[in-house]
Every structure is written in structure tokens, then in C-alpha cells.
Design a protein around this motif. Sequence first.
Motif, PDB file in Angstrom:
ATOM      1  N   SER A   2       1.737  -4.513  -7.892  1.00  0.00           N
ATOM      2  CA  SER A   2       0.558  -4.802  -8.709  1.00  0.00           C
ATOM      3  C   SER A   2      -0.678  -4.133  -8.113  1.00  0.00           C
ATOM      4  O   SER A   2      -0.670  -3.675  -6.981  1.00  0.00           O
ATOM      5  CB  SER A   2       0.346  -6.316  -8.800  1.00  0.00           C
ATOM      6  N   GLU A   3      -1.761  -4.093  -8.889  1.00  0.00           N
ATOM      7  CA  GLU A   3      -3.020  -3.516  -8.397  1.00  0.00           C
ATOM      8  C   GLU A   3      -3.514  -4.271  -7.171  1.00  0.00           C
ATOM      9  O   GLU A   3      -4.047  -3.679  -6.239  1.00  0.00           O
ATOM     10  CB  GLU A   3      -4.091  -3.561  -9.493  1.00  0.00           C
ATOM     11  N   LYS A   4      -3.337  -5.573  -7.196  1.00  0.00           N
ATOM     12  CA  LYS A   4      -3.793  -6.413  -6.081  1.00  0.00           C
ATOM     13  C   LYS A   4      -3.060  -6.018  -4.793  1.00  0.00           C
ATOM     14  O   LYS A   4      -3.661  -5.895  -3.741  1.00  0.00           O
ATOM     15  CB  LYS A   4      -3.565  -7.887  -6.408  1.00  0.00           C
ATOM     16  N   ASP A   5      -1.753  -5.826  -4.855  1.00  0.00           N
ATOM     17  CA  ASP A   5      -0.969  -5.450  -3.685  1.00  0.00           C
ATOM     18  C   ASP A   5      -1.307  -4.040  -3.208  1.00  0.00           C
ATOM     19  O   ASP A   5      -1.283  -3.748  -2.027  1.00  0.00           O
ATOM     20  CB  ASP A   5       0.528  -5.539  -3.990  1.00  0.00           C
ATOM     21  N   ALA A   6      -1.627  -3.137  -4.124  1.00  0.00           N
ATOM     22  CA  ALA A   6      -1.945  -1.757  -3.770  1.00  0.00           C
ATOM     23  C   ALA A   6      -3.232  -1.651  -2.967  1.00  0.00           C
ATOM     24  O   ALA A   6      -3.424  -0.714  -2.203  1.00  0.00           O
ATOM     25  CB  ALA A   6      -2.044  -0.909  -5.026  1.00  0.00           C
ATOM     26  N   SER A   7      -4.133  -2.619  -3.103  1.00  0.00           N
ATOM     27  CA  SER A   7      -5.405  -2.563  -2.386  1.00  0.00           C
ATOM     28  C   SER A   7      -5.294  -3.062  -0.942  1.00  0.00           C
ATOM     29  O   SER A   7      -6.221  -2.908  -0.158  1.00  0.00           O
ATOM     30  CB  SER A   7      -6.476  -3.368  -3.134  1.00  0.00           C
ATOM     31  N   ARG A   8      -4.194  -3.655  -0.583  1.00  0.00           N
ATOM     32  CA  ARG A   8      -3.998  -4.148   0.786  1.00  0.00           C
ATOM     33  C   ARG A   8      -3.663  -2.994   1.718  1.00  0.00           C
ATOM     34  O   ARG A   8      -2.900  -2.095   1.350  1.00  0.00           O
ATOM     35  CB  ARG A   8      -2.871  -5.166   0.841  1.00  0.00           C
ATOM     36  N   PRO A   9      -4.201  -2.998   2.942  1.00  0.00           N
ATOM     37  CA  PRO A   9      -3.852  -1.930   3.883  1.00  0.00           C
ATOM     38  C   PRO A   9      -2.390  -2.049   4.309  1.00  0.00           C
ATOM     39  O   PRO A   9      -1.839  -3.149   4.397  1.00  0.00           O
ATOM     40  CB  PRO A   9      -4.795  -2.163   5.056  1.00  0.00           C
TER      41      PRO A   9
END
Length: 87
Positions: A2-9
Motif C-alpha cells: 500500500s501507499e502507507k507501507d511504501a513511505s516507510r524506510p
Amino acid sequence: MSEKDASRPAEPVEFSVDLTGHEMTRRAHVMAALGDDWDPVEMVRGEEEAYDMLYSGLDAEQQRLYDTLVAAGVLPRRGDGGTVREG
């Protein structure tokens, strides 16, 4: 993903908080609460007297238990280093 997971380092991020200023403030508040007439030596002396009273006047079973705890290193020997006696 998801977009949320993609923003995590991908790697852990170093994070630290310096609480030095907060600790100094806390200590200042503790000392202010104790007051100007607080005497640490007298406080320790009073605690020692209280412990001596606590472990005095033991009956035989209490004395046996006390001696067992002292021998096991759970309690320090009180008084003159001898067995605590009644009175």
C-alpha cells in the motif's frame, strides 16, 4: 504494497531523545519539595533506628526466620552483629 507501507524506510531510523534538561528540572523539584531543613544524615540515622526497632523483640520463631534470612544474604545483620534479642 500500500501507499502507507511504501513511505516507510527500508532500514531502521536512528532515534534519540536527550532528557538531560528534564532530569535537571526533576531534581530541582525534588530538592525544592524536600525543603531547606532536610538533613540526609539525620534521615539515614532515623531509618537505621527504625530498622533496629523492627528487628528487636523477636520471638523464637521470628528470630529463627531472621537468622535464616541474614545467613542467606537477604537481610543485613542489625545492631552489634550478634543475634537480635528481645528488649
